[in-house]
Design a protein around this motif. Structure first.
Motif, PDB file in Angstrom:
ATOM      1  N   THR A  68     -37.583 -50.592  16.413  1.00 49.11           N
ATOM      2  CA  THR A  68     -36.583 -51.355  17.250  1.00 49.11           C
ATOM      3  C   THR A  68     -35.441 -51.742  16.377  1.00 49.11           C
ATOM      4  O   THR A  68     -34.434 -52.062  16.661  1.00 49.11           O
ATOM      5  CB  THR A  68     -37.201 -52.666  17.799  1.00 49.11           C
ATOM      6  N   PHE A  69     -35.951 -51.626  14.829  1.00 49.51           N
ATOM      7  CA  PHE A  69     -34.944 -51.972  13.840  1.00 49.51           C
ATOM      8  C   PHE A  69     -34.482 -50.873  12.911  1.00 49.51           C
ATOM      9  O   PHE A  69     -33.546 -51.077  12.007  1.00 49.51           O
ATOM     10  CB  PHE A  69     -35.424 -53.217  13.110  1.00 49.51           C
ATOM     11  N   ASN A  70     -35.261 -49.575  13.179  1.00 51.05           N
ATOM     12  CA  ASN A  70     -34.837 -48.572  12.195  1.00 51.05           C
ATOM     13  C   ASN A  70     -35.484 -47.271  12.789  1.00 51.05           C
ATOM     14  O   ASN A  70     -36.437 -47.196  13.334  1.00 51.05           O
ATOM     15  CB  ASN A  70     -35.346 -48.741  10.876  1.00 51.05           C
ATOM     16  N   ASN A  71     -34.767 -46.191  12.236  1.00 52.25           N
ATOM     17  CA  ASN A  71     -35.298 -44.603  12.631  1.00 52.25           C
ATOM     18  C   ASN A  71     -35.536 -43.981  11.326  1.00 52.25           C
ATOM     19  O   ASN A  71     -34.526 -44.173  10.447  1.00 52.25           O
ATOM     20  CB  ASN A  71     -34.341 -44.062  13.612  1.00 52.25           C
ATOM     21  N   LEU A  72     -36.566 -43.115  11.498  1.00 50.68           N
ATOM     22  CA  LEU A  72     -36.689 -42.478  10.186  1.00 50.68           C
ATOM     23  C   LEU A  72     -37.252 -40.923  10.678  1.00 50.68           C
ATOM     24  O   LEU A  72     -38.143 -40.977  11.513  1.00 50.68           O
ATOM     25  CB  LEU A  72     -38.029 -43.052   9.432  1.00 50.68           C
ATOM     26  N   SER A  73     -36.576 -40.022  10.057  1.00 52.79           N
ATOM     27  CA  SER A  73     -37.079 -38.616  10.344  1.00 52.79           C
ATOM     28  C   SER A  73     -37.202 -38.022   8.951  1.00 52.79           C
ATOM     29  O   SER A  73     -36.545 -38.164   8.018  1.00 52.79           O
ATOM     30  CB  SER A  73     -36.028 -37.989  11.274  1.00 52.79           C
ATOM     31  N   MET A  74     -38.188 -36.818   8.922  1.00 48.33           N
ATOM     32  CA  MET A  74     -38.608 -36.035   8.055  1.00 48.33           C
ATOM     33  C   MET A  74     -38.751 -34.670   8.143  1.00 48.33           C
ATOM     34  O   MET A  74     -39.422 -34.328   9.172  1.00 48.33           O
ATOM     35  CB  MET A  74     -39.769 -36.713   6.978  1.00 48.33           C
ATOM     36  N   SER A  75     -38.399 -33.693   7.418  1.00 52.99           N
ATOM     37  CA  SER A  75     -38.591 -32.204   7.711  1.00 52.99           C
ATOM     38  C   SER A  75     -38.912 -31.978   6.350  1.00 52.99           C
ATOM     39  O   SER A  75     -38.303 -32.065   5.289  1.00 52.99           O
ATOM     40  CB  SER A  75     -37.269 -31.862   8.196  1.00 52.99           C
ATOM     41  N   GLU A  76     -39.776 -31.027   6.336  1.00 52.89           N
ATOM     42  CA  GLU A  76     -40.476 -30.216   4.982  1.00 52.89           C
ATOM     43  C   GLU A  76     -40.455 -28.673   5.616  1.00 52.89           C
ATOM     44  O   GLU A  76     -41.453 -28.519   6.439  1.00 52.89           O
ATOM     45  CB  GLU A  76     -41.679 -30.663   4.608  1.00 52.89           C
ATOM     46  N   THR A  77     -40.078 -27.745   4.959  1.00 55.00           N
ATOM     47  CA  THR A  77     -39.987 -26.342   5.039  1.00 55.00           C
ATOM     48  C   THR A  77     -40.525 -25.460   3.909  1.00 55.00           C
ATOM     49  O   THR A  77     -40.146 -25.934   2.929  1.00 55.00           O
ATOM     50  CB  THR A  77     -38.558 -25.828   5.887  1.00 55.00           C
ATOM     51  N   SER A  78     -41.253 -24.660   3.964  1.00 61.67           N
ATOM     52  CA  SER A  78     -41.690 -23.685   2.851  1.00 61.67           C
ATOM     53  C   SER A  78     -41.870 -22.592   3.181  1.00 61.67           C
ATOM     54  O   SER A  78     -42.546 -21.963   4.166  1.00 61.67           O
ATOM     55  CB  SER A  78     -42.863 -24.598   2.229  1.00 61.67           C
ATOM     56  N   LEU A  79     -41.748 -21.593   2.370  1.00 66.92           N
ATOM     57  CA  LEU A  79     -42.109 -20.330   2.360  1.00 66.92           C
ATOM     58  C   LEU A  79     -42.790 -19.671   1.274  1.00 66.92           C
ATOM     59  O   LEU A  79     -42.134 -20.001   0.131  1.00 66.92           O
ATOM     60  CB  LEU A  79     -40.822 -19.323   2.702  1.00 66.92           C
ATOM     61  N   GLY A  80     -44.049 -19.583   1.172  1.00 71.53           N
ATOM     62  CA  GLY A  80     -44.894 -19.386  -0.015  1.00 71.53           C
ATOM     63  C   GLY A  80     -45.299 -17.767   0.060  1.00 71.53           C
ATOM     64  O   GLY A  80     -45.633 -17.144   1.094  1.00 71.53           O
ATOM     65  N   THR A  81     -45.310 -17.093  -0.936  1.00 67.89           N
ATOM     66  CA  THR A  81     -45.475 -15.698  -1.344  1.00 67.89           C
ATOM     67  C   THR A  81     -46.382 -15.633  -2.518  1.00 67.89           C
ATOM     68  O   THR A  81     -46.337 -16.479  -3.307  1.00 67.89           O
ATOM     69  CB  THR A  81     -44.427 -14.849  -1.633  1.00 67.89           C
ATOM     70  N   LYS A  82     -47.215 -14.450  -2.306  1.00 70.96           N
ATOM     71  CA  LYS A  82     -48.178 -14.267  -3.619  1.00 70.96           C
ATOM     72  C   LYS A  82     -47.522 -12.894  -4.189  1.00 70.96           C
ATOM     73  O   LYS A  82     -47.085 -11.991  -3.478  1.00 70.96           O
ATOM     74  CB  LYS A  82     -49.586 -13.880  -2.941  1.00 70.96           C
ATOM     75  N   ILE A  83     -47.312 -13.197  -5.544  1.00 72.40           N
ATOM     76  CA  ILE A  83     -46.789 -11.797  -5.961  1.00 72.40           C
ATOM     77  C   ILE A  83     -47.919 -11.288  -6.959  1.00 72.40           C
ATOM     78  O   ILE A  83     -48.534 -12.037  -7.759  1.00 72.40           O
ATOM     79  CB  ILE A  83     -45.604 -12.177  -6.984  1.00 72.40           C
ATOM     80  N   SER A  84     -48.394 -10.033  -6.813  1.00 72.30           N
ATOM     81  CA  SER A  84     -49.538  -9.302  -7.747  1.00 72.30           C
ATOM     82  C   SER A  84     -48.852  -8.242  -8.303  1.00 72.30           C
ATOM     83  O   SER A  84     -47.711  -7.669  -8.178  1.00 72.30           O
ATOM     84  CB  SER A  84     -50.491  -8.799  -6.718  1.00 72.30           C
ATOM     85  N   SER A  85     -49.294  -7.964  -9.504  1.00 72.70           N
ATOM     86  CA  SER A  85     -48.850  -6.829 -10.376  1.00 72.70           C
ATOM     87  C   SER A  85     -49.999  -5.815 -10.407  1.00 72.70           C
ATOM     88  O   SER A  85     -50.955  -5.854  -9.876  1.00 72.70           O
ATOM     89  CB  SER A  85     -48.576  -7.570 -11.889  1.00 72.70           C
TER      90      SER A  85
END
Length: 85
Positions: A68-85
């Motif tokens: 009633t007194f405030n609004n809050l929004s959050m977004s978290e995005t990630s793209l994870g990769t494994k790199i092997s040799s």
């Protein structure tokens, strides 16, 4: 903040899922000016995870709180990769 709600897995596949949550609550907070704000709130969130391949994953988390007194929004995005040799 105190809240109750409903949660469910809207998508449940071998390589991805989507969890959704929604519910009412009550929030009481002190502002930087030492004023107390309190009232009803609505909380909603979503969590999405997609295993694109054995070496790649996409994740998206969203949350929203409407009070009633405030609004809050959050977004978290990630793209994870494994790199092997």
């Amino acid at each position: 903040t105190i809240a109750a709600g409903y949660s469910f897995r809207a998508v449940n596949m071998k390589n991805m899922y989507l969890d959704l949550n929604i519910g009412p609550g009550y929030n009481k907070a002190t502002t930087s000016l030492e004023e107390i704000e309190e009232g009803e709130t609505l909380l909603a969130s979503a969590a999405y995870n997609w295993e694109i391949s054995e070496s790649a994953r996409f994740t998206q988390n969203l949350s929203y709180q409407a009070a009633t007194f405030n609004n809050l929004s959050m977004s978290e995005t990630s793209l994870g990769t494994k790199i092997s040799s």
